[in-house]
Design an enzyme around this catalytic site. Structure first.
Site, PDB file in Angstrom:
ATOM      1  CG  HIS A 359      -2.037  -0.850   1.099  1.00  0.00           C
ATOM      2  ND1 HIS A 359      -3.104  -0.472   0.472  1.00  0.00           N
ATOM      3  CD2 HIS A 359      -2.295  -2.043   1.275  1.00  0.00           C
ATOM      4  CE1 HIS A 359      -4.026  -1.442   0.523  1.00  0.00           C
ATOM      5  NE2 HIS A 359      -3.756  -2.609   1.033  1.00  0.00           N
ATOM      6  CE  LYS A 547      -6.870  13.490   0.499  1.00  0.00           C
ATOM      7  NZ  LYS A 547      -7.251  12.394  -0.216  1.00  0.00           N
ATOM      8  NE  ARG A 548      -2.723   7.706   6.861  1.00  0.00           N
ATOM      9  CZ  ARG A 548      -1.469   7.703   6.216  1.00  0.00           C
ATOM     10  NH1 ARG A 548      -0.503   8.180   7.270  1.00  0.00           N
ATOM     11  NH2 ARG A 548      -1.127   7.286   5.112  1.00  0.00           N
ATOM     12  CE  LYS A 553      -3.004  10.332   3.219  1.00  0.00           C
ATOM     13  NZ  LYS A 553      -3.402   9.237   2.238  1.00  0.00           N
ATOM     14  CB  THR A 655     -10.777   4.478  -1.126  1.00  0.00           C
ATOM     15  OG1 THR A 655     -10.285   4.733   0.168  1.00  0.00           O
ATOM     16  CG2 THR A 655      -9.898   3.255  -1.705  1.00  0.00           C
ATOM     17  CE  LYS A 659     -14.484   5.624   0.635  1.00  0.00           C
ATOM     18  NZ  LYS A 659     -13.654   5.675   1.768  1.00  0.00           N
TER      19      LYS A 659
END
Length: 816
Positions: A359, A547-548, A553, A655, A659
């Site tokens: 991952h 998100k985390r 990110k 993911t 969504k």
């Protein structure tokens, strides 16, 4: 064909009232909301348990292969609503609730969010379980039953504060304890070798035992009789108390026997920046993998007899990232030490039975353990790893003769550490990435040397999400609109959502689509007011990054852009833009100081904007506390712009991006992870792509010319915003010095701006200007949004699971 009839509304009503009387001794009018929730959940559970029993009988009779999906986290979300949906009884339960005077949302609110996961890894695992059951594939998810999960997040004075997530205080209505399937897990101790028979037999003595007791949570397939289970292992001490010491008055000592068992299952991801935390993580991983492997062998013997050579034909273990990688040496240990297998036979079983999903390419996330720790805590496992490493290096020497450094980089044991990713690649039959780009990076970079000698192992399977939870459950308004337009065939075949493309420019459909989005925005604003007293004007565009919290990110890029927008508004009385509410949802790991500073920075920028009389008419910043599945179910349907802005090459897939796309949000993003395939699916005209491409990023990391200071000097807006980081504009001077220095100078000799925030800033700003221009053209925006929903069906986890089964698992569906 289903074997069990659905409950009609009268049966549902009767069951709820009856359970309140039997379990609580009260009528519906007297019952508390918690008691009503339990009665409803028990009613749904009764239906599920009938199917679960039938599933187990069918699996046993059909004698097919079963999947064991091992993951350190499963971010399941609440179960009541999704179980009703998957039972295809939404209408019946709604009618029953209406006639009983019950409100579904009030009932749902009583269900605690299971503390079994945190981010994308866990949510992917949860979607997979839903799709496995829906596709009638026999599977068991396996994890730890964490008492407190990660943590409950509060934002106080703009900063993250962690509180215990006591999700099990009132029990879990869905779990079934299975004490008869408990197993002993052994830690520490020392090894005794016995050569008396002429062969080596190893015995572990003086160890610390812990009992692993399972709790099973049913996972219901949509419109099918199949019910799979999530098995959660909980730790128990073999003895609760040392009565001899207690009798001697040594009361504290008498309770110490429970020590290791007490802490094993407390929290998800204990801090590992110290020896004790790292040691606890290692114990956690071995605990649930050993328990699972022991169960697999016991189940095989029960159903197929004592000869374990056929294990790979009847069971496949899938390791979701490296955390459960200890299943590999543990299976070797049991086969050799307890079942009398030779090394060669044991290795053959393991290497044909275990598969691995990678991952991440982030080196710090490719798990490693100190050899000394592994030797002390799991001495037999360490001994097996030594032999696995010796044999592996012999093979690698033949492929790369004389290349010691290359072989060391591929070894399981090297430089005093146990390299779990190398173990997982070397001793499994399959290694897959989770997007096409990620799979390519694994082959040409992360595991390039392994790909050179074992190319047949590598594949890429793009992640997916369950459209049942993320569209049907979360967005009933859009679900109804889609069904009215194209029928309900897409529910079973989600790629049929493409039939919506013919409506993307239809004025009536656009109007209805816009109305659904407006209703969802109002719902989100009201929910935020109730949950954290911070709503917004629903006429604002909803722009979300959820998100985390991690530097790659790039929530910092988003926040820095907001500060630049604030300056434009404050400095130019004629500047205007479409009003925008920017929502962040993210948790930072408690020990990740930089990530927590970014949260503080986001909130400081938000306060600055809120205090300015013009800026707050065009911008609002909300940090959503304690982002979780239930929050996402309200946030995602309301979102119009989805921020997927990670540094290219860093996000394996994502993911959340899928969504948001499915719910009609437009994506602004880099060509990273699954964004690449989303771009291909929807067309460049319906997505906002910016930033350095993967090959450019890789070139920079390999020493290409990039100086963050050049951007600082050339871009006046960047320079002013970064100066405001440290000059007291946002907080006390120096509060954000570390963020400033990381962007401009780097740390400890590392490169400045390692995640290319400043590098991509100009491109990001231009993409945002395109967003604003298009948002002012409602017909164009709606056409793009509808196209995103229409092209999202490919990203259903049903498709993902079908690919895994075709390429890796080879399971036969349960026949009903």
């Amino acid at each position: 064909m289903q074997k069990y009839a659905v409950y009609d509304k009268e049966e549902i009503k009767k069951s709820i009232v009856s359970k309140l009387q039997r379990h609580n001794g009260c009528s519906l009018a007297e019952a508390t909301e918690k008691q009503i929730y339990n009665a409803v959940a028990d009613t749904v559970r009764d239906q599920i348990m009938n199917k679960l029993v039938a599933t187990r009988q069918a699996v046993k009779q059909q004698k097919g292969k079963q999947l064991y999906y091992l993951s350190v986290e499963f971010l399941m979300g609440r179960s009541l609503h999704s179980n009703i949906l998957n039972l295809c009884e939404t209408a019946e339960y709604k009618q029953a609730f209406d006639e009983l005077g019950l409100n579904l949302q009030d009932i749902l609110h009583e269900e605690p969010e299971p503390g079994l996961g945190n981010g994308g890894l866990g949510r992917l695992a949860a979607c997979f379980m839903d799709s496995l059951a829906t596709e009638d594939l026999p599977a068991m998810g396996c994890t730890i039953r964490y008492e407190y999960g990660l943590f409950r997040q509060r934002i106080i004075d703009g900063q993250q504060v962690e509180l215990p997530d006591t999700w099990l205080d009132n029990g879990n209505a869905w779990e079934v304890p299975k004490p008869e399937e408990s197993f002993e897990i052994r830690f520490g101790g020392r090894l005794e070798e016995d050569w008396s028979s002429g062969d080596l037999h190893v015995k572990l003595v003086d160890y610390t035992p812990v009992i692993a007791m399972p709790y099973d949570m049913p996972v219901v397939g949509y419109d099918t009789d199949t019910v799979d289970v999530l098995r959660m292992w909980s730790a128990r001490s073999p003895r609760e108390i040392d009565l001899k010491r207690f009798g001697e008055g040594q009361y504290q000592k008498a309770l110490e026997v429970r020590g290791l068992a007490e802490v094993l299952c407390k929290v998800l991801y204990p801090e590992d920046d110290h020896w004790a935390g790292k040691s606890l993580r290692l114990n956690q991983h071995y605990f649930f993998t050993s328990a699972t492997v022991q169960y697999i062998i016991a189940a095989y013997k029960r159903d197929f007899g004592p000869d374990l050579h056929g294990l790979p034909d009847k069971a496949v273990i899938h390791i979701n990232d490296t955390h459960p990688g200890l299943a590999i040496p543990e299976l070797m240990r049991i086969l050799m030490d307890e079942e009398g297998f030779s090394w060669e036979d044991a290795e053959s079983v393991v290497s044909h039975m275990v598969a691995y999903t990678n991952h991440t390419i982030m080196q710090e996330a490719l798990e490693r353990w100190p050899e000394d720790m592994m030797r002390a805590q799991l001495p037999r496992i360490y001994q097996i790893l030594q032999e696995m490493n010796r044999r592996l290096c012999e093979k690698l020497w033949k492929a790369y003769p004389g290349e010691w450094n290359r072989i060391a980089g591929m070894a399981i044991l090297a430089y005093g550490q146990v390299h779990m990713a190398n173990l997982c690649v070397a001793y499994t039959f399959s290694t897959n990435g989770v997007s096409q780009l990620h799979g390519d990076i694994l082959k040409r970079s992360t595991f390039a040397d392994y790909y050179g000698v074992m190319p047949e192992k590598f594949s890429a399977i793009t992640n997916g999400i369950t459209h049942r939870r993320w569209l049907m459950l979360a967005n009933p308004g859009l679900t109804s609109l889609v069904c009215e337009a194209i029928g309900d065939g897409w529910v079973k075949e989600p790629e049929r959502l493409k039939e919506l493309l013919k409506y993307k420019d239809d004025a009536a459909f656009q109007e209805n689509f816009a109305q659904v989005k407006a209703d969802n925005k109002r719902r989100l604003s009201q929910w935020l007011i109730l949950s954290q007293s911070d709503g917004f004007d629903p006429s604002f565009m909803v722009d979300t990054q959820a998100k985390r919290l991690h530097e790659y990110k790039r929530q910092l890029l988003n926040a820095l852009h907001l500060l630049v927008l604030y300056n434009r508004i404050a400095d130019d009385p004629n500047f205007t833009m479409p009003p925008r509410c920017v929502i962040f949802g993210a948790k930072a790991s408690p020990g990740y100081r930089r990530a927590k500073q970014i949260i503080h920075f986001i909130n400081a920028v938000g306060r600055l904007i809120a205090a300015h009389p013009r800026a707050n008419k065009m911008l609002k910043v909300i940090f959503l506390e304690n982002y979780c599945v239930s929050a996402a179910e309200v946030l995602i349907p309301a979102t119009e712009l989805s921020e997927q802005i990670s540094t290219a090459t860093k996000e394996a897939s994502g993911t959340g991006n899928m969504k948001f796309m499915m719910n009609g949000a437009l994506t602004i993003g880099t060509l990273d992870g699954a964004n690449v395939e989303m771009d291909e699916a929807v067309g460049r005209e319906n997505i906002y792509i910016f930033g350095a491409r993967a090959h450019e990023v890789e070139a920079i990391y390999q020493g290409g010319l990039y100086q963050a200071s050049d951007v600082f000097e050339r871009n006046q807006e960047v320079r002013k915003a970064m100066t405001q980081m440290i000059d007291g504009t946002l907080a006390e001077p120096g509060t954000f010095n570390e963020l400033y220095h990381s962007l401009l100078f780097g740390e400890h000799g590392g490169m400045a701006d390692p995640y290319l925030v400043l590098k991509d800033f100009g491109s990001y700003t231009m993409a945002q200007e395109r967003v604003n221009a298009d948002y002012l053209n409602p017909q164009k925006w709606l056409s793009m949004a509808i196209a995103n929903t229409a092209c999202s069906g490919y990203f259903s986890s049903d498709r993902t699971i079908a690919e895994y089964n075709e390429k890796i698992w080879r399971l036969d569906p349960i026949e009903w």
